[in-house]
Motif scaffolding. Structure first.
Motif, PDB file in Angstrom:
ATOM      1  N   PRO A 139     -42.873  18.706  45.408  1.00  0.00           N
ATOM      2  CA  PRO A 139     -42.249  19.502  46.444  1.00  0.00           C
ATOM      3  C   PRO A 139     -42.262  18.739  47.753  1.00  0.00           C
ATOM      4  O   PRO A 139     -43.034  17.798  47.936  1.00  0.00           O
ATOM      5  CB  PRO A 139     -43.149  20.750  46.512  1.00  0.00           C
ATOM      6  N   PRO A 140     -41.398  19.105  48.706  1.00  0.00           N
ATOM      7  CA  PRO A 140     -41.384  18.396  49.978  1.00  0.00           C
ATOM      8  C   PRO A 140     -42.706  18.554  50.719  1.00  0.00           C
ATOM      9  O   PRO A 140     -43.366  19.584  50.623  1.00  0.00           O
ATOM     10  CB  PRO A 140     -40.234  19.069  50.745  1.00  0.00           C
ATOM     11  N   ALA A 141     -43.092  17.526  51.439  1.00  0.00           N
ATOM     12  CA  ALA A 141     -44.342  17.572  52.200  1.00  0.00           C
ATOM     13  C   ALA A 141     -44.215  18.552  53.352  1.00  0.00           C
ATOM     14  O   ALA A 141     -43.131  18.747  53.906  1.00  0.00           O
ATOM     15  CB  ALA A 141     -44.679  16.182  52.727  1.00  0.00           C
ATOM     16  N   PRO A 142     -45.317  19.203  53.744  1.00  0.00           N
ATOM     17  CA  PRO A 142     -45.277  20.102  54.886  1.00  0.00           C
ATOM     18  C   PRO A 142     -44.926  19.342  56.149  1.00  0.00           C
ATOM     19  O   PRO A 142     -45.177  18.146  56.277  1.00  0.00           O
ATOM     20  CB  PRO A 142     -46.709  20.664  54.947  1.00  0.00           C
ATOM     21  N   THR A 143     -44.326  20.013  57.107  1.00  0.00           N
ATOM     22  CA  THR A 143     -43.839  19.343  58.314  1.00  0.00           C
ATOM     23  C   THR A 143     -44.845  19.365  59.447  1.00  0.00           C
ATOM     24  O   THR A 143     -44.599  18.810  60.501  1.00  0.00           O
ATOM     25  CB  THR A 143     -42.548  20.021  58.799  1.00  0.00           C
ATOM     26  N   SER A 144     -45.971  20.011  59.284  1.00  0.00           N
ATOM     27  CA  SER A 144     -46.987  20.010  60.331  1.00  0.00           C
ATOM     28  C   SER A 144     -48.345  19.998  59.676  1.00  0.00           C
ATOM     29  O   SER A 144     -48.467  20.097  58.466  1.00  0.00           O
ATOM     30  CB  SER A 144     -46.851  21.249  61.228  1.00  0.00           C
ATOM     31  N   ASP A 183     -55.196  23.766  52.054  1.00  0.00           N
ATOM     32  CA  ASP A 183     -54.080  24.616  51.639  1.00  0.00           C
ATOM     33  C   ASP A 183     -54.348  25.389  50.353  1.00  0.00           C
ATOM     34  O   ASP A 183     -53.544  26.223  49.957  1.00  0.00           O
ATOM     35  CB  ASP A 183     -52.822  23.758  51.415  1.00  0.00           C
ATOM     36  N   THR A 184     -55.443  25.100  49.679  1.00  0.00           N
ATOM     37  CA  THR A 184     -55.652  25.633  48.329  1.00  0.00           C
ATOM     38  C   THR A 184     -56.268  27.023  48.293  1.00  0.00           C
ATOM     39  O   THR A 184     -56.242  27.679  47.257  1.00  0.00           O
ATOM     40  CB  THR A 184     -56.568  24.693  47.517  1.00  0.00           C
ATOM     41  N   GLY A 185     -56.868  27.465  49.407  1.00  0.00           N
ATOM     42  CA  GLY A 185     -57.599  28.725  49.384  1.00  0.00           C
ATOM     43  C   GLY A 185     -58.987  28.600  48.806  1.00  0.00           C
ATOM     44  O   GLY A 185     -59.719  29.592  48.736  1.00  0.00           O
ATOM     45  N   LEU A 186     -59.379  27.398  48.385  1.00  0.00           N
ATOM     46  CA  LEU A 186     -60.713  27.165  47.833  1.00  0.00           C
ATOM     47  C   LEU A 186     -61.680  26.757  48.945  1.00  0.00           C
ATOM     48  O   LEU A 186     -61.260  26.328  50.024  1.00  0.00           O
ATOM     49  CB  LEU A 186     -60.661  26.060  46.770  1.00  0.00           C
ATOM     50  N   ALA A 244     -45.103   3.578  38.661  1.00  0.00           N
ATOM     51  CA  ALA A 244     -44.299   3.898  37.474  1.00  0.00           C
ATOM     52  C   ALA A 244     -45.186   4.407  36.344  1.00  0.00           C
ATOM     53  O   ALA A 244     -44.841   5.383  35.653  1.00  0.00           O
ATOM     54  CB  ALA A 244     -43.523   2.659  37.038  1.00  0.00           C
ATOM     55  N   LEU A 245     -46.335   3.776  36.134  1.00  0.00           N
ATOM     56  CA  LEU A 245     -47.279   4.240  35.113  1.00  0.00           C
ATOM     57  C   LEU A 245     -47.817   5.623  35.467  1.00  0.00           C
ATOM     58  O   LEU A 245     -47.876   6.518  34.606  1.00  0.00           O
ATOM     59  CB  LEU A 245     -48.430   3.243  34.997  1.00  0.00           C
ATOM     60  N   ARG A 246     -48.209   5.794  36.701  1.00  0.00           N
ATOM     61  CA  ARG A 246     -48.764   7.070  37.179  1.00  0.00           C
ATOM     62  C   ARG A 246     -47.805   8.218  36.917  1.00  0.00           C
ATOM     63  O   ARG A 246     -48.202   9.300  36.478  1.00  0.00           O
ATOM     64  CB  ARG A 246     -49.069   6.932  38.672  1.00  0.00           C
ATOM     65  N   HIS A 247     -46.513   7.978  37.173  1.00  0.00           N
ATOM     66  CA  HIS A 247     -45.525   9.055  37.099  1.00  0.00           C
ATOM     67  C   HIS A 247     -45.459   9.670  35.704  1.00  0.00           C
ATOM     68  O   HIS A 247     -45.207  10.873  35.559  1.00  0.00           O
ATOM     69  CB  HIS A 247     -44.149   8.506  37.491  1.00  0.00           C
ATOM     70  N   THR A 248     -45.703   8.878  34.668  1.00  0.00           N
ATOM     71  CA  THR A 248     -45.583   9.385  33.305  1.00  0.00           C
ATOM     72  C   THR A 248     -46.732  10.310  32.914  1.00  0.00           C
ATOM     73  O   THR A 248     -46.660  10.950  31.855  1.00  0.00           O
ATOM     74  CB  THR A 248     -45.531   8.220  32.296  1.00  0.00           C
ATOM     75  N   HIS A 249     -47.761  10.404  33.746  1.00  0.00           N
ATOM     76  CA  HIS A 249     -48.936  11.196  33.374  1.00  0.00           C
ATOM     77  C   HIS A 249     -49.193  12.362  34.338  1.00  0.00           C
ATOM     78  O   HIS A 249     -50.237  13.026  34.238  1.00  0.00           O
ATOM     79  CB  HIS A 249     -50.170  10.302  33.296  1.00  0.00           C
ATOM     80  N   LEU A 250     -48.256  12.626  35.243  1.00  0.00           N
ATOM     81  CA  LEU A 250     -48.441  13.732  36.195  1.00  0.00           C
ATOM     82  C   LEU A 250     -48.210  15.081  35.503  1.00  0.00           C
ATOM     83  O   LEU A 250     -47.367  15.210  34.621  1.00  0.00           O
ATOM     84  CB  LEU A 250     -47.484  13.577  37.377  1.00  0.00           C
ATOM     85  N   LEU A 251     -48.944  16.079  35.950  1.00  0.00           N
ATOM     86  CA  LEU A 251     -48.875  17.420  35.363  1.00  0.00           C
ATOM     87  C   LEU A 251     -48.207  18.432  36.294  1.00  0.00           C
ATOM     88  O   LEU A 251     -47.857  19.529  35.849  1.00  0.00           O
ATOM     89  CB  LEU A 251     -50.292  17.927  35.054  1.00  0.00           C
ATOM     90  N   TYR A 252     -48.042  18.098  37.563  1.00  0.00           N
ATOM     91  CA  TYR A 252     -47.573  19.086  38.539  1.00  0.00           C
ATOM     92  C   TYR A 252     -46.371  18.529  39.306  1.00  0.00           C
ATOM     93  O   TYR A 252     -46.268  17.336  39.530  1.00  0.00           O
ATOM     94  CB  TYR A 252     -48.677  19.428  39.540  1.00  0.00           C
ATOM     95  N   GLN A 280     -49.852  22.425  44.249  1.00  0.00           N
ATOM     96  CA  GLN A 280     -48.668  21.605  44.443  1.00  0.00           C
ATOM     97  C   GLN A 280     -49.089  20.257  45.020  1.00  0.00           C
ATOM     98  O   GLN A 280     -50.074  20.158  45.749  1.00  0.00           O
ATOM     99  CB  GLN A 280     -47.691  22.300  45.398  1.00  0.00           C
ATOM    100  N   ARG A 281     -48.311  19.226  44.709  1.00  0.00           N
ATOM    101  CA  ARG A 281     -48.709  17.868  45.072  1.00  0.00           C
ATOM    102  C   ARG A 281     -48.828  17.666  46.582  1.00  0.00           C
ATOM    103  O   ARG A 281     -49.589  16.813  47.046  1.00  0.00           O
ATOM    104  CB  ARG A 281     -47.726  16.838  44.500  1.00  0.00           C
ATOM    105  N   SER A 282     -48.096  18.423  47.371  1.00  0.00           N
ATOM    106  CA  SER A 282     -48.141  18.257  48.824  1.00  0.00           C
ATOM    107  C   SER A 282     -49.373  18.898  49.454  1.00  0.00           C
ATOM    108  O   SER A 282     -49.619  18.712  50.651  1.00  0.00           O
ATOM    109  CB  SER A 282     -46.880  18.862  49.459  1.00  0.00           C
ATOM    110  N   MET A 283     -50.140  19.652  48.678  1.00  0.00           N
ATOM    111  CA  MET A 283     -51.274  20.382  49.243  1.00  0.00           C
ATOM    112  C   MET A 283     -52.441  19.456  49.597  1.00  0.00           C
ATOM    113  O   MET A 283     -52.836  18.607  48.803  1.00  0.00           O
ATOM    114  CB  MET A 283     -51.784  21.423  48.244  1.00  0.00           C
TER     115      MET A 283
END
Length: 439
Positions: free
Chosen positions: A41-46, A268-271, A431-439, A261-264
């Motif tokens: 998702p797009p990164a937050p703007t602030s 931002d997680t509430g944890l 490129a290697l990393r991208h093939t193993h992302l879950l979110y 989400q990847r931009s968090m």
């Protein structure tokens, strides 16, 4: 509402929760390395906290499923003080109290299960008074020594649930790596419960480890800021490295988070942030850590033994005011610097007054910890001279993952010139990393 209807609704809700968790309409456990990556998702703007629903960790999802993947197993868990549920209760206590779970053993990484030891140390084998389980020390253990401990424990399934910081040299991910190799060779199934990457997961940056510099602060060629969660790293490790290292891939399952989400960033997680190690008191510390931890390979203090570890850097022989001015003039996006005096309360700088700078993050969305760290190294090296390096420089090279950076710093290279040395390797890792992302 009648009692029967309540019971029926509760039963239906339980079934729906279990289905959602274990794979009907969205898998909980993703075996091996087959999941499709999702666009970030797009990164937050602030740098303000986003209005998001709380994230559910892998442990929370496992519990929602009534611990179904653990049924029939003698369970061992790699955990520490940050391995907690949303109410901050230790997952080890939760597992022990669950009627359907046979908790058999606990395994402690660096700092130990209770987090009582300083960096580079662990707690000895002991018995947990709360659960009665044996707590085994597996810090820096690998190969036959680690396999011997796992066999001795009598477990039939190993689970990993430790909070990472997003940096290659944070040792918990290499405990996971070594345990994965041992599990593959022992035929022991491994279950990884996912937690957030606290410094976001939008991209990877920094030098990729030269395999010739492999150590417990980097076993395999991944980027310094890897931009992955522990479950994603587990999938990458299993697919890319285990067949050659262990002779075959491990029997791996992972339990995904819900809502991450990847931009968090962690805020931002509430944890709630629970320090996973004594000198990682906040998620802000984790954010600067990929860059400032490199100073562990220099003659400078990284602020251990102060209230601002990895945010304070300094030396007895450097003018912090000049250093802060030069760092600011270099133009580190999202960062500001001021000179500080500080006196660490632990070795190797215990009770020594030091002058240096405070690295402050002003806008985390544009702050680049690796680029900032390289700028601070470049300006610090010019001020300190050849005495800048710790020992023969081996520690720095291992942390950095490259033998190219230190000589360039000795010749006055800036962050841009340094980044050019690792760009090709980084592109391949991305490129290697991208093939193993879950979110």
């Amino acid at each position: 509402m009648t009692r029967i209807s309540r019971r029926a609704l509760a039963t239906r809700a339980s079934k729906l929760a279990l289905q959602a968790a274990v794979g009907v309409g969205g898998a909980m456990a993703t075996r091996g390395a087959t999941a499709t990556a999702h666009a970030a998702p797009p990164a937050p703007t602030s740098c303000q906290k986003q209005a998001t629903a709380p994230v559910k960790t892998g442990f929370e999802k496992l519990r929602d499923a009534n611990y179904a993947p653990l049924k029939g197993h003698k369970v061992g868990v790699i955990a520490n003080v940050a391995s907690v549920d949303a109410a901050l209760r230790s997952i080890v206590d939760c597992l022990h109290d669950a009627p359907s779970v046979q908790l058999h053993a606990v395994f402690g990484p660096e700092h130990g299960f209770r987090g009582s030891m300083r960096e580079g140390f662990s707690e000895p084998e002991t018995q947990d008074p709360q659960t009665g389980c044996t707590v085994y020390d597996i810090y820096a253990k690998s190969g036959d020594a680690l396999k011997s401990i796992l066999k001795k424990s009598g477990i039939t399934l190993l689970m990993f649930d430790v909070q990472d910081t997003g940096s290659r040299f944070y040792t918990y991910i290499w405990t996971l790596f070594d345990c994965m190799a041992a599990c593959a060779q022992l035929g022991l199934p491994l279950l990884v419960l996912d937690r957030p990457n606290p410094i976001s997961g939008t991209d990877a940056s920094g030098p990729v480890l030269d395999p010739a510099l492999s150590s417990f602060v980097g076993r395999a060629p991944i980027a310094l800021r890897h931009g992955m969660t522990v479950a994603e790293l587990a999938r990458l490790f299993n697919a890319a490295f285990m067949p050659a290292l262990a002779g075959k891939a491990a029997t791996l399952d992972v339990v995904r988070m819900e809502g991450w989400q990847r931009s968090m960033f962690f805020e931002d997680t509430g944890l709630t942030w629970c320090p996973p190690s004594p000198n990682m008191p906040s998620a802000l510390t984790a954010l600067v850590y990929p860059g400032t931890c490199l100073f562990e390979g220099t003659s400078f203090s990284v602020g251990r033994g102060t209230t601002m570890p990895f945010l304070y850097l300094g030396s007895a022989g450097v003018d912090g005011r000049i250093w802060a001015e030069q760092a600011a003039a270099a133009g580190c996006a999202g960062a500001a610097f001021r000179d500080v005096w500080f006196t660490p309360q632990v070795d190797p700088f215990k009770n020594t007054l030091l002058h240096g700078l405070h690295c402050a993050v002003m806008d985390r969305t544009v702050f680049d910890p690796v680029a900032t760290g390289m700028t601070l190294l470049s300006t610090g090296r010019r001020l300190a001279g050849p005495a800048f390096w710790r020992g023969n420089g081996k520690t720095f090279d291992q942390l950095c993952g490259s033998r190219k950076i230190r000589p360039l710093l000795d010749h006055g290279a800036d962050a841009t010139a340094l980044a050019a040395t690792w760009q090709a390797d980084l592109d391949r890792f991305r490129a290697l990393r991208h093939t193993h992302l879950l979110y």
